[in-house]
Design an enzyme around this catalytic site. Sequence first.
Site, mmCIF file in Angstrom:
data_model
loop_
_atom_site.group_PDB
_atom_site.id
_atom_site.type_symbol
_atom_site.label_atom_id
_atom_site.label_comp_id
_atom_site.label_asym_id
_atom_site.label_seq_id
_atom_site.Cartn_x
_atom_site.Cartn_y
_atom_site.Cartn_z
ATOM 1 N N LYS A 191 -34.821 -12.532 -10.898
ATOM 2 C CA LYS A 191 -33.895 -12.890 -10.085
ATOM 3 C C LYS A 191 -34.211 -14.585 -9.920
ATOM 4 O O LYS A 191 -32.992 -15.152 -10.116
ATOM 5 C CB LYS A 191 -34.043 -12.389 -8.666
ATOM 6 C CG LYS A 191 -33.734 -10.956 -8.572
ATOM 7 C CD LYS A 191 -33.981 -10.105 -7.336
ATOM 8 C CE LYS A 191 -33.663 -8.640 -7.827
ATOM 9 N NZ LYS A 191 -34.094 -7.977 -6.616
ATOM 10 N N GLN A 202 -37.130 -8.129 -0.884
ATOM 11 C CA GLN A 202 -37.218 -7.059 -2.004
ATOM 12 C C GLN A 202 -37.995 -5.906 -1.417
ATOM 13 O O GLN A 202 -38.796 -5.753 -0.641
ATOM 14 C CB GLN A 202 -38.355 -8.055 -2.772
ATOM 15 C CG GLN A 202 -38.598 -6.993 -4.206
ATOM 16 C CD GLN A 202 -37.248 -7.010 -4.890
ATOM 17 O OE1 GLN A 202 -36.716 -7.643 -5.376
ATOM 18 N NE2 GLN A 202 -37.118 -5.577 -5.580
ATOM 19 N N ASP A 241 -27.486 -9.216 -0.723
ATOM 20 C CA ASP A 241 -27.980 -7.663 -1.257
ATOM 21 C C ASP A 241 -26.980 -6.711 -0.898
ATOM 22 O O ASP A 241 -26.846 -5.671 -1.077
ATOM 23 C CB ASP A 241 -29.343 -7.350 -0.806
ATOM 24 C CG ASP A 241 -30.121 -7.204 -2.066
ATOM 25 O OD1 ASP A 241 -29.704 -7.050 -3.171
ATOM 26 O OD2 ASP A 241 -31.425 -7.020 -1.691
#
Length: 280
Positions: A53, A97, A120
Amino acid sequence: MAAQRIDGKALAEQVLAECRTGVDALAARGIRPGLAVVLVGDNPASRAYVRNKVRACGTVGVHSEVVELPATASQAEVLEVVRRLNGDRSIHGILVQLPLPSGLDEAAILAEVMAAKDVDGFHALNRGDLLGGHTRFPPCTPAGMMRMLDSIGAKLSGKDAVVVGRSNTVGKPMGLLLLGRDATVTLCTSKTLDLASHTRRADVLVVAVGRAGIVTGDMVKPGAIVLDVGINRTADGKLVGDIDFGSVEQVAGYVTPVPGGVGPMTVAMLVVNTIEAAGG
Ligand code: NAP
């Protein structure tokens, strides 16, 4: 005839190239998009995903930073980091995460990320928007798969779409995105009695379980589009998806490989969402 492969790596590069235009437009307004990744613990797979990422952000000029916390971090410590990033004007997107180490309340931590920085798409407000059919931040993996379907000109209206797996991060939102495009959607779970009877009807089959070989060629409709989300490691360390690629490839019309399929698209869509967040 073997199925055509949908090259997620090449498509992700194309999406990232488009992102550069967005970054340039923001630069003209004096804005540099910024992404913060909160990484708790030392899960090697998570570390690898975070690296990808950060690398993708770097290639298009998006600022990124990783805030690392030890696996022993308390709920309060993680929440404190998220609150600080919520207030940081140089950060437009925040990603926690997953999975978090056991003992941490994942739902409470995700709820703390302010909805406007929820790149997200996991915040309850963004999930609610998705349910309503419009969301600014569609979850990255399902959004990446929709781009893959569009890249091959897939006609979804009226088609049978079967999603195997109902996680909040992949299966359910993918079902909603497909429904939003007028597909007739079935979600299968670990309780589904006869999985093959569903998968064999699918014009579009999405497999997001986390078990290698759960879908074999005899479970696939000839000509179907098969998107493989799974990431599994074999005993000899090889990375494989959830489908038995060799047999599925003989039956399907299109198929995504692992690696080089859905994974790179997930990363690219995170960059897309970060630029969207920075655009205000
Ligand atoms: P998850 O939260 O563990 O969910 C797995 C789902 O599979 C659950 O809904 C479960 O049903 C269902 N399931 C389990 N056994 C089944 C069976 N025999 N038949 C039908 N459904 C079954 O996993 P996830 O987060 O969605 O991830 C799934 C896989 O995708 C993992 O390998 C993960 O690493 C990978 N992944 C890849 C990406 C990417 O970018 N490529 C992104 C995210 C995830 P129940 O709900 O009934 O338990």
